[in-house]
Design a protein around this motif. Structure first.
Motif, short mmCIF file in Angstrom:
data_model
loop_
_atom_site.label_atom_id
_atom_site.label_comp_id
_atom_site.label_asym_id
_atom_site.label_seq_id
_atom_site.Cartn_x
_atom_site.Cartn_y
_atom_site.Cartn_z
N ALA A 61 0.83 -1.21 0.00
CA ALA A 61 0.00 0.00 0.00
C ALA A 61 0.87 1.26 0.00
N PHE A 62 0.45 2.24 -0.79
CA PHE A 62 1.16 3.52 -0.81
C PHE A 62 0.20 4.62 -1.25
N ILE A 63 0.56 5.87 -0.92
CA ILE A 63 -0.25 7.00 -1.38
C ILE A 63 0.54 7.95 -2.27
N GLY A 64 1.86 7.85 -2.27
CA GLY A 64 2.67 8.60 -3.23
C GLY A 64 3.07 10.00 -2.80
N ILE A 65 3.53 10.15 -1.56
CA ILE A 65 4.00 11.46 -1.12
C ILE A 65 5.42 11.37 -0.61
N VAL A 94 3.71 17.54 3.89
CA VAL A 94 3.81 16.97 2.55
C VAL A 94 4.80 17.82 1.76
N LEU A 95 5.95 17.24 1.45
CA LEU A 95 7.00 17.95 0.69
C LEU A 95 6.86 17.74 -0.81
N GLY A 96 6.25 16.63 -1.20
CA GLY A 96 6.08 16.33 -2.61
C GLY A 96 4.92 15.38 -2.82
N VAL A 97 4.28 15.49 -3.96
CA VAL A 97 3.17 14.62 -4.34
C VAL A 97 3.50 14.04 -5.71
N GLY A 98 3.57 12.72 -5.79
CA GLY A 98 3.90 12.06 -7.04
C GLY A 98 2.84 12.30 -8.09
N PRO A 99 3.24 12.67 -9.32
CA PRO A 99 2.26 12.87 -10.39
C PRO A 99 1.48 11.58 -10.65
N GLY A 100 0.17 11.68 -10.71
CA GLY A 100 -0.68 10.53 -10.97
C GLY A 100 -0.81 9.58 -9.79
N SER A 101 -0.27 9.95 -8.65
CA SER A 101 -0.32 9.09 -7.46
C SER A 101 -1.71 9.16 -6.81
N PRO A 102 -1.99 8.21 -5.92
CA PRO A 102 -3.25 8.28 -5.18
C PRO A 102 -3.41 9.62 -4.43
N ALA A 103 -2.31 10.13 -3.89
CA ALA A 103 -2.38 11.42 -3.17
C ALA A 103 -2.76 12.55 -4.12
N ALA A 104 -2.17 12.55 -5.32
CA ALA A 104 -2.51 13.59 -6.30
C ALA A 104 -3.97 13.48 -6.72
N GLY A 106 -6.36 12.29 -5.02
CA GLY A 106 -7.22 12.64 -3.89
C GLY A 106 -7.20 14.12 -3.53
N GLY A 107 -6.25 14.86 -4.12
CA GLY A 107 -6.20 16.30 -3.87
C GLY A 107 -5.24 16.73 -2.79
N LEU A 108 -4.34 15.86 -2.36
CA LEU A 108 -3.32 16.25 -1.39
C LEU A 108 -2.33 17.18 -2.08
N CYS A 109 -1.89 18.22 -1.38
CA CYS A 109 -1.04 19.24 -1.98
C CYS A 109 0.27 19.41 -1.21
N VAL A 110 1.30 19.82 -1.93
CA VAL A 110 2.56 20.19 -1.28
C VAL A 110 2.25 21.31 -0.29
N GLY A 111 2.78 21.18 0.92
CA GLY A 111 2.54 22.16 1.97
C GLY A 111 1.44 21.77 2.93
N ASP A 112 0.62 20.79 2.56
CA ASP A 112 -0.39 20.28 3.49
C ASP A 112 0.31 19.66 4.69
N ASP A 127 3.75 7.45 12.10
CA ASP A 127 2.31 7.29 12.32
C ASP A 127 1.57 7.18 10.98
N LEU A 128 1.90 8.09 10.06
CA LEU A 128 1.22 8.09 8.76
C LEU A 128 1.60 6.85 7.96
N GLN A 129 2.87 6.49 7.97
CA GLN A 129 3.33 5.30 7.24
C GLN A 129 2.61 4.05 7.76
N ALA A 130 2.49 3.94 9.08
CA ALA A 130 1.82 2.77 9.67
C ALA A 130 0.36 2.71 9.25
#
Length: 165
Positions: A61-65, A94-104, A106-112, A127-130
């Protein structure tokens, strides 16, 4: 990561705590680090073993950040590059969001700053990784984030790392 000695030949062996409970599977030592080793957490190993026993592929499992603790040097550098930004709340930046990733998607943004994942508070990257690793691939993971001083909710569909090209 562990500070237990992992000697050549110990890879694949158990990592045990002071009560003799298996908490991980030893995988590697850091060549340049003194006494730094790496292990697969036992819950991850159990999940992968179950998937393989069921005839499935092991899914990661990953979200891509790219992330950092808000009290880290990386977070301080991030803020220096944005002099008008507000102080960071406790959580995971969040320092980076992978292009086309689940995070991207879902709307997660750099700086969140992620402060909650699912029903658990997020104080640090571990905590987040777990929480991500405990999620099933394809499941929705609801994140509470601070963005521009406001709290917003972001839902990310957890992806399979094997699908990353």
């Amino acid at each position: 990561q562990t500070d237990c000695a992992i000697n050549p030949g110990n890879s694949g062996g158990p990592l045990v705590n002071e009560w003799g409970e298996v908490v991980g599977i030893n995988t590697a030592i850091h060549a340049d680090g003194e006494g730094i080793g790496f292990a697969i957490p036992i819950n991850t190993a159990k999940r992968v073993a179950r998937q393989l026993a069921e005839g499935s592929k092991a899914r990661h499992a990953f979200i891509g950040i790219q992330m950092a603790n808000t009290n880290s040097e990386a977070a301080r550098r991030f803020q220096l590059e944005r002099p008008r930004s507000a102080p960071l709340p406790s959580g995971v930046l969040v320092l980076g969001v992978g292009p086309g990733s689940p995070a991207a998607s879902g709307g997660l943004c750099v700086g969140d700053v992620v402060t909650r994942a699912g029903r658990r508070g997020v104080r640090c990257t571990a905590d987040l990784q777990a929480q991500v690793e405990d999620s099933e691939v394809g499941a929705e993971l609801r994140l509470r984030v601070t963005r521009g001083g406001k709290t917003v909710s972001v839902t990310v569909v957890v992806g399979d790392f094997a699908d990353v090209s």
